[in-house]
Write a protein that holds these residues in place. Sequence first.
Motif, PDB file in Angstrom:
ATOM      1  N   VAL A  54      31.474  63.848  38.835  1.00 55.31           N
ATOM      2  CA  VAL A  54      30.478  64.626  39.307  1.00 55.31           C
ATOM      3  C   VAL A  54      29.842  64.010  40.783  1.00 55.31           C
ATOM      4  O   VAL A  54      29.722  64.936  41.808  1.00 55.31           O
ATOM      5  CB  VAL A  54      29.316  64.710  38.188  1.00 55.31           C
ATOM      6  N   VAL A  55      29.733  62.902  40.844  1.00 58.27           N
ATOM      7  CA  VAL A  55      29.340  62.084  41.881  1.00 58.27           C
ATOM      8  C   VAL A  55      30.259  62.469  43.285  1.00 58.27           C
ATOM      9  O   VAL A  55      29.831  62.368  44.470  1.00 58.27           O
ATOM     10  CB  VAL A  55      29.029  60.834  41.770  1.00 58.27           C
ATOM     11  N   LYS A  56      31.599  62.258  42.856  1.00 59.54           N
ATOM     12  CA  LYS A  56      32.588  62.308  43.822  1.00 59.54           C
ATOM     13  C   LYS A  56      32.627  63.743  44.444  1.00 59.54           C
ATOM     14  O   LYS A  56      32.724  64.213  45.652  1.00 59.54           O
ATOM     15  CB  LYS A  56      33.987  61.892  43.252  1.00 59.54           C
ATOM     16  N   THR A  57      32.550  64.944  43.456  1.00 54.91           N
ATOM     17  CA  THR A  57      32.598  66.118  43.817  1.00 54.91           C
ATOM     18  C   THR A  57      31.359  66.651  44.656  1.00 54.91           C
ATOM     19  O   THR A  57      31.484  67.475  45.577  1.00 54.91           O
ATOM     20  CB  THR A  57      33.117  67.125  42.715  1.00 54.91           C
ATOM     21  N   PHE A  58      30.250  66.153  44.326  1.00 54.33           N
ATOM     22  CA  PHE A  58      29.011  66.533  44.819  1.00 54.33           C
ATOM     23  C   PHE A  58      28.277  65.444  45.303  1.00 54.33           C
ATOM     24  O   PHE A  58      27.605  64.891  44.765  1.00 54.33           O
ATOM     25  CB  PHE A  58      28.092  67.174  43.576  1.00 54.33           C
ATOM     26  N   PRO A  59      28.600  65.264  46.608  1.00 56.79           N
ATOM     27  CA  PRO A  59      28.004  64.000  47.249  1.00 56.79           C
ATOM     28  C   PRO A  59      26.440  64.092  47.405  1.00 56.79           C
ATOM     29  O   PRO A  59      25.944  63.056  47.414  1.00 56.79           O
ATOM     30  CB  PRO A  59      28.854  64.246  48.953  1.00 56.79           C
ATOM     31  N   GLU A  60      25.600  65.260  47.379  1.00 56.85           N
ATOM     32  CA  GLU A  60      24.241  64.965  47.330  1.00 56.85           C
ATOM     33  C   GLU A  60      23.728  64.610  46.078  1.00 56.85           C
ATOM     34  O   GLU A  60      22.347  64.379  45.678  1.00 56.85           O
ATOM     35  CB  GLU A  60      24.105  66.568  47.415  1.00 56.85           C
ATOM     36  N   VAL A  61      24.743  64.146  44.846  1.00 54.46           N
ATOM     37  CA  VAL A  61      24.080  63.834  43.827  1.00 54.46           C
ATOM     38  C   VAL A  61      24.199  62.330  43.729  1.00 54.46           C
ATOM     39  O   VAL A  61      25.237  61.652  43.989  1.00 54.46           O
ATOM     40  CB  VAL A  61      25.113  64.424  42.293  1.00 54.46           C
ATOM     41  N   GLU A  62      22.945  61.838  43.306  1.00 52.08           N
ATOM     42  CA  GLU A  62      22.842  60.271  43.532  1.00 52.08           C
ATOM     43  C   GLU A  62      23.380  59.636  41.860  1.00 52.08           C
ATOM     44  O   GLU A  62      22.749  60.421  41.011  1.00 52.08           O
ATOM     45  CB  GLU A  62      21.394  59.526  43.739  1.00 52.08           C
ATOM     46  N   LEU A  63      23.992  58.760  41.891  1.00 48.31           N
ATOM     47  CA  LEU A  63      24.473  58.295  40.541  1.00 48.31           C
ATOM     48  C   LEU A  63      23.113  57.911  39.750  1.00 48.31           C
ATOM     49  O   LEU A  63      23.142  58.333  38.508  1.00 48.31           O
ATOM     50  CB  LEU A  63      25.638  57.239  40.867  1.00 48.31           C
ATOM     51  N   TYR A  64      22.504  57.200  40.133  1.00 45.42           N
ATOM     52  CA  TYR A  64      21.305  56.655  39.655  1.00 45.42           C
ATOM     53  C   TYR A  64      20.381  57.878  38.962  1.00 45.42           C
ATOM     54  O   TYR A  64      19.847  57.940  37.870  1.00 45.42           O
ATOM     55  CB  TYR A  64      20.388  55.866  40.398  1.00 45.42           C
ATOM     56  N   TRP A  65      20.117  59.062  39.919  1.00 49.51           N
ATOM     57  CA  TRP A  65      19.711  60.088  39.354  1.00 49.51           C
ATOM     58  C   TRP A  65      20.376  60.893  38.245  1.00 49.51           C
ATOM     59  O   TRP A  65      19.583  61.054  37.392  1.00 49.51           O
ATOM     60  CB  TRP A  65      19.277  61.130  40.642  1.00 49.51           C
ATOM     61  N   LEU A  66      21.593  61.019  38.409  1.00 44.25           N
ATOM     62  CA  LEU A  66      22.146  61.538  37.371  1.00 44.25           C
ATOM     63  C   LEU A  66      21.932  60.838  36.047  1.00 44.25           C
ATOM     64  O   LEU A  66      22.118  61.577  34.934  1.00 44.25           O
ATOM     65  CB  LEU A  66      23.797  61.770  37.964  1.00 44.25           C
ATOM     66  N   LEU A  67      22.373  59.502  36.002  1.00 43.60           N
ATOM     67  CA  LEU A  67      22.099  58.726  34.815  1.00 43.60           C
ATOM     68  C   LEU A  67      20.901  58.587  34.346  1.00 43.60           C
ATOM     69  O   LEU A  67      20.722  58.701  33.037  1.00 43.60           O
ATOM     70  CB  LEU A  67      22.833  57.528  35.125  1.00 43.60           C
ATOM     71  N   ASN A  68      19.690  58.209  35.034  1.00 39.31           N
ATOM     72  CA  ASN A  68      18.565  58.073  34.654  1.00 39.31           C
ATOM     73  C   ASN A  68      17.520  58.805  35.132  1.00 39.31           C
ATOM     74  O   ASN A  68      16.327  58.787  34.524  1.00 39.31           O
ATOM     75  CB  ASN A  68      18.180  56.563  35.092  1.00 39.31           C
ATOM     76  N   GLY A  69      17.522  59.774  35.872  1.00 41.33           N
ATOM     77  CA  GLY A  69      16.672  60.761  36.353  1.00 41.33           C
ATOM     78  C   GLY A  69      15.759  59.869  37.371  1.00 41.33           C
ATOM     79  O   GLY A  69      14.843  60.642  37.969  1.00 41.33           O
TER      80      GLY A  69
END
Length: 142
Positions: A54-69
Amino acid sequence: MVNSFDFAKRLEKLFEYYDLNASSFAEKIDVGRASISHLLSGRNKPSLDFVMKVVKTFPEVELYWLLNGKGNFPQQAQPKKEKPAEEISTTTPLSANKQTKTPQNFSSENNIIKTEQISSKKEIQRIVIFYTDGTFEAFNHS
């Protein structure tokens, strides 16, 4: 630990932002549609492989946000202070207060690992810097 219900809500925000349905999202990140269904229903928790796709395909997605909000979505563009390649150091300082296994190429006099002693077959794929405030920066090799 990732909260499955909250993770599913964040996935749905991604669908909405990118104007995708679950099926097209699964196709875009190259996972089975059942995987998305199981995540959205709370049956499964996301694997590291899934999250990284997800993070690699969509660069606007922050890993920390995706996992923890926590953090921002979409990721706010910040100017990066990058050094030119010739200025990047070939040594990596080690923290004096962390216990680590001592690599064979470790010099205790100056607390550095000399990367020129590491096998030339290895290439840097990704560098991730974690900050004390819970944020991070990831730099990928092109």
